[in-house]
Design a protein around this motif. Structure first.
Motif, PDB file in Angstrom:
ATOM      1  N   ASP A 277      48.706  27.786  41.869  1.00 22.21           N
ATOM      2  CA  ASP A 277      48.652  27.347  43.141  1.00 22.21           C
ATOM      3  C   ASP A 277      47.114  27.791  43.513  1.00 22.21           C
ATOM      4  OD1 ASP A 277      51.835  28.581  44.385  1.00 22.21           O
ATOM      5  OD2 ASP A 277      51.192  26.652  43.520  1.00 22.21           O
ATOM      6  N   SER A 278      46.870  27.548  44.989  1.00 21.59           N
ATOM      7  CA  SER A 278      45.470  27.726  45.389  1.00 21.59           C
ATOM      8  C   SER A 278      45.852  28.739  46.557  1.00 21.59           C
ATOM      9  CB  SER A 278      45.085  26.449  46.026  1.00 21.59           C
ATOM     10  OG  SER A 278      44.573  25.621  44.990  1.00 21.59           O
ATOM     11  N   LEU A 279      44.999  29.400  47.249  1.00 23.12           N
ATOM     12  CA  LEU A 279      44.959  30.256  48.461  1.00 23.12           C
ATOM     13  C   LEU A 279      43.726  30.625  48.723  1.00 23.12           C
ATOM     14  CD1 LEU A 279      46.948  32.349  49.822  1.00 23.12           C
ATOM     15  CD2 LEU A 279      46.254  33.961  48.276  1.00 23.12           C
ATOM     16  N   ARG A 280      43.325  30.807  50.045  1.00 23.62           N
ATOM     17  CA  ARG A 280      42.012  30.969  50.530  1.00 23.62           C
ATOM     18  C   ARG A 280      42.064  32.272  51.181  1.00 23.62           C
ATOM     19  NH1 ARG A 280      38.555  27.701  54.875  1.00 23.62           N
ATOM     20  NH2 ARG A 280      40.049  28.868  56.598  1.00 23.62           N
ATOM     21  N   VAL A 281      41.258  33.363  50.890  1.00 27.98           N
ATOM     22  CA  VAL A 281      41.070  34.482  51.702  1.00 27.98           C
ATOM     23  C   VAL A 281      39.885  34.599  52.623  1.00 27.98           C
ATOM     24  CG1 VAL A 281      42.497  36.027  50.392  1.00 27.98           C
ATOM     25  CG2 VAL A 281      40.191  35.697  49.899  1.00 27.98           C
TER      26      VAL A 281
ATOM     27  N   LYS B   9      21.356  34.484  49.597  1.00 31.40           N
ATOM     28  CA  LYS B   9      20.386  33.612  49.177  1.00 31.40           C
ATOM     29  C   LYS B   9      20.768  32.927  47.887  1.00 31.40           C
ATOM     30  CE  LYS B   9      15.224  32.704  48.693  1.00 31.40           C
ATOM     31  NZ  LYS B   9      14.077  33.326  48.530  1.00 31.40           N
ATOM     32  N   ARG B  10      21.327  33.590  47.040  1.00 34.93           N
ATOM     33  CA  ARG B  10      22.046  33.051  45.817  1.00 34.93           C
ATOM     34  C   ARG B  10      23.468  33.300  46.019  1.00 34.93           C
ATOM     35  NH1 ARG B  10      18.458  35.172  40.866  1.00 34.93           N
ATOM     36  NH2 ARG B  10      19.475  33.307  39.948  1.00 34.93           N
ATOM     37  N   THR B  11      24.118  32.466  45.097  1.00 34.79           N
ATOM     38  CA  THR B  11      25.568  32.528  44.883  1.00 34.79           C
ATOM     39  C   THR B  11      25.851  32.961  43.410  1.00 34.79           C
ATOM     40  OG1 THR B  11      25.856  30.860  46.607  1.00 34.79           O
ATOM     41  CG2 THR B  11      27.616  31.430  45.047  1.00 34.79           C
ATOM     42  N   CYS B  12      26.618  34.068  43.201  1.00 37.92           N
ATOM     43  CA  CYS B  12      27.029  34.455  41.891  1.00 37.92           C
ATOM     44  C   CYS B  12      28.536  34.730  41.874  1.00 37.92           C
ATOM     45  CB  CYS B  12      26.382  35.802  41.805  1.00 37.92           C
ATOM     46  SG  CYS B  12      24.695  35.967  41.954  1.00 37.92           S
ATOM     47  N   TYR B  13      29.110  34.561  40.726  1.00 38.15           N
ATOM     48  CA  TYR B  13      30.747  34.540  40.166  1.00 38.15           C
ATOM     49  C   TYR B  13      30.622  35.527  39.058  1.00 38.15           C
ATOM     50  CZ  TYR B  13      31.337  30.741  43.621  1.00 38.15           C
ATOM     51  OH  TYR B  13      31.233  29.972  44.643  1.00 38.15           O
ATOM     52  N   THR B  14      31.757  36.118  38.944  1.00 39.29           N
ATOM     53  CA  THR B  14      32.017  36.892  37.466  1.00 39.29           C
ATOM     54  C   THR B  14      32.617  35.812  36.605  1.00 39.29           C
ATOM     55  OG1 THR B  14      33.331  38.461  36.650  1.00 39.29           O
ATOM     56  CG2 THR B  14      34.379  37.475  38.104  1.00 39.29           C
ATOM     57  N   GLU B  15      32.336  35.716  35.411  1.00 35.50           N
ATOM     58  CA  GLU B  15      32.949  34.829  34.344  1.00 35.50           C
ATOM     59  C   GLU B  15      34.254  34.367  34.530  1.00 35.50           C
ATOM     60  OE1 GLU B  15      30.296  33.451  32.416  1.00 35.50           O
ATOM     61  OE2 GLU B  15      31.348  32.091  32.074  1.00 35.50           O
ATOM     62  N   ALA B  16      35.116  35.345  34.919  1.00 35.26           N
ATOM     63  CA  ALA B  16      36.608  34.989  34.808  1.00 35.26           C
ATOM     64  C   ALA B  16      36.949  34.004  35.852  1.00 35.26           C
ATOM     65  CB  ALA B  16      37.374  36.254  34.883  1.00 35.26           C
ATOM     66  N   VAL B  17      36.165  33.707  36.759  1.00 34.79           N
ATOM     67  CA  VAL B  17      36.644  33.019  38.105  1.00 34.79           C
ATOM     68  C   VAL B  17      35.926  31.617  38.197  1.00 34.79           C
ATOM     69  CG1 VAL B  17      37.464  35.085  39.180  1.00 34.79           C
ATOM     70  CG2 VAL B  17      35.360  34.204  39.803  1.00 34.79           C
ATOM     71  N   LYS B  18      34.527  31.643  37.382  1.00 32.18           N
ATOM     72  CA  LYS B  18      33.877  30.325  37.457  1.00 32.18           C
ATOM     73  C   LYS B  18      34.790  29.125  37.382  1.00 32.18           C
ATOM     74  CE  LYS B  18      29.538  32.476  36.334  1.00 32.18           C
ATOM     75  NZ  LYS B  18      28.199  32.615  35.108  1.00 32.18           N
ATOM     76  N   GLY B  19      34.564  28.229  38.245  1.00 32.57           N
ATOM     77  CA  GLY B  19      35.118  27.005  38.151  1.00 32.57           C
ATOM     78  C   GLY B  19      36.453  26.922  38.931  1.00 32.57           C
ATOM     79  N   ARG B  20      36.959  28.200  39.155  1.00 31.40           N
ATOM     80  CA  ARG B  20      38.268  28.240  39.551  1.00 31.40           C
ATOM     81  C   ARG B  20      38.079  28.619  41.334  1.00 31.40           C
ATOM     82  NH1 ARG B  20      41.860  31.722  38.475  1.00 31.40           N
ATOM     83  NH2 ARG B  20      40.522  33.150  37.511  1.00 31.40           N
ATOM     84  N   PHE B  21      37.187  29.803  41.542  1.00 31.80           N
ATOM     85  CA  PHE B  21      37.155  30.196  42.809  1.00 31.80           C
ATOM     86  C   PHE B  21      35.676  29.861  43.423  1.00 31.80           C
ATOM     87  CE2 PHE B  21      39.334  34.484  42.445  1.00 31.80           C
ATOM     88  CZ  PHE B  21      40.735  33.876  41.943  1.00 31.80           C
TER      89      PHE B  21
ATOM     90  N   VAL C 193      33.236  34.917  55.897  1.00 31.59           N
ATOM     91  CA  VAL C 193      32.999  34.632  54.466  1.00 31.59           C
ATOM     92  C   VAL C 193      34.337  34.147  53.797  1.00 31.59           C
ATOM     93  CG1 VAL C 193      33.262  36.672  53.469  1.00 31.59           C
ATOM     94  CG2 VAL C 193      32.035  35.246  52.359  1.00 31.59           C
ATOM     95  N   TYR C 194      34.473  33.122  53.090  1.00 36.57           N
ATOM     96  CA  TYR C 194      35.818  32.831  52.401  1.00 36.57           C
ATOM     97  C   TYR C 194      35.716  32.709  50.962  1.00 36.57           C
ATOM     98  CZ  TYR C 194      36.082  30.628  57.142  1.00 36.57           C
ATOM     99  OH  TYR C 194      36.061  30.274  58.663  1.00 36.57           O
ATOM    100  N   LEU C 195      36.855  33.078  50.307  1.00 41.45           N
ATOM    101  CA  LEU C 195      37.037  32.721  49.056  1.00 41.45           C
ATOM    102  C   LEU C 195      38.116  32.092  48.733  1.00 41.45           C
ATOM    103  CD1 LEU C 195      36.021  33.852  46.335  1.00 41.45           C
ATOM    104  CD2 LEU C 195      37.832  35.665  46.146  1.00 41.45           C
ATOM    105  N   GLN C 196      37.843  30.516  48.427  1.00 42.71           N
ATOM    106  CA  GLN C 196      38.836  29.666  47.970  1.00 42.71           C
ATOM    107  C   GLN C 196      39.163  29.802  46.522  1.00 42.71           C
ATOM    108  OE1 GLN C 196      40.371  27.332  49.636  1.00 42.71           O
ATOM    109  NE2 GLN C 196      41.629  27.082  47.827  1.00 42.71           N
ATOM    110  N   MET C 197      40.561  30.201  46.303  1.00 39.42           N
ATOM    111  CA  MET C 197      40.972  30.564  44.795  1.00 39.42           C
ATOM    112  C   MET C 197      42.025  29.440  44.317  1.00 39.42           C
ATOM    113  SD  MET C 197      41.481  34.558  45.238  1.00 39.42           S
ATOM    114  CE  MET C 197      42.688  34.242  46.781  1.00 39.42           C
ATOM    115  N   ASN C 198      41.382  28.476  43.404  1.00 38.36           N
ATOM    116  CA  ASN C 198      42.392  27.486  42.871  1.00 38.36           C
ATOM    117  C   ASN C 198      42.588  28.060  41.472  1.00 38.36           C
ATOM    118  OD1 ASN C 198      41.734  26.047  45.207  1.00 38.36           O
ATOM    119  ND2 ASN C 198      39.984  25.126  44.196  1.00 38.36           N
ATOM    120  N   ASN C 199      43.803  27.200  41.035  1.00 43.30           N
ATOM    121  CA  ASN C 199      44.557  27.619  39.661  1.00 43.30           C
ATOM    122  C   ASN C 199      44.569  29.210  39.419  1.00 43.30           C
ATOM    123  OD1 ASN C 199      45.275  26.799  37.390  1.00 43.30           O
ATOM    124  ND2 ASN C 199      43.379  26.601  36.412  1.00 43.30           N
ATOM    125  N   LEU C 200      45.373  29.631  40.440  1.00 47.17           N
ATOM    126  CA  LEU C 200      45.689  31.016  40.167  1.00 47.17           C
ATOM    127  C   LEU C 200      46.170  31.476  39.022  1.00 47.17           C
ATOM    128  CD1 LEU C 200      45.651  31.675  43.989  1.00 47.17           C
ATOM    129  CD2 LEU C 200      44.292  33.000  42.387  1.00 47.17           C
TER     130      LEU C 200
END
Length: 120
Positions: free
Chosen positions: A15-19, A52-64, A75-82
């Motif tokens: 599922d997806s969820l946005r916080v 100014k930059r956007t960073c992700y931890t490796e575990a969520v790249k491509g999903r969040f 600020v939002y965090l869209q989380m897909n393929n949870l």
């Protein structure tokens, strides 16, 4: 900066969820905004940040995806393929270091957490 997180809940794997995190008190667009999470029995973990930059931890790249609405100071965090391993309390935080992705200790202001549970 005062921060108020919301939007957590119970979802199924895939599922997806946005916080969301609403900020007030100082100039929102001068801060790097970050999301962190803490799973039961584990330490706090960086998830994503956007300034100014956007960073992700490796575990969520491509999903969040982290995004921010300057006009709404949110600020939002869209989380897909949870996944079940995404289960945690999610916290937002603000850092005055805008030109790069700050280290954890460079975040000055923290919101209360919002619980995200991924379970079938």
């Amino acid at each position: 900066v005062q921060l108020q997180a919301s939007g957590g809940g119970l979802v199924r794997p895939g599922d997806s969820l946005r916080v969301s995190c609403a900020a007030s008190g100082r100039t929102f667009d001068a801060y790097t905004m970050g999301w962190f999470r803490q799973a039961p029995g584990k330490g706090r973990e960086f998830v994503a940040a956007k300034g100014k930059r956007t960073c992700y931890t490796e575990a969520v790249k491509g999903r969040f995806t982290i995004s921010r609405d300057i006009a709404k100071s949110t600020v939002y965090l869209q989380m897909n393929n949870l996944k079940p391993e995404d289960t945690a309390v999610y916290y937002c935080a603000a850092s005055p270091y805008y030109g790069y992705c700050p280290s954890d200790y460079q975040y000055d202001d923290w919101g209360q957490g919002t619980q995200v549970t991924v379970s079938s």
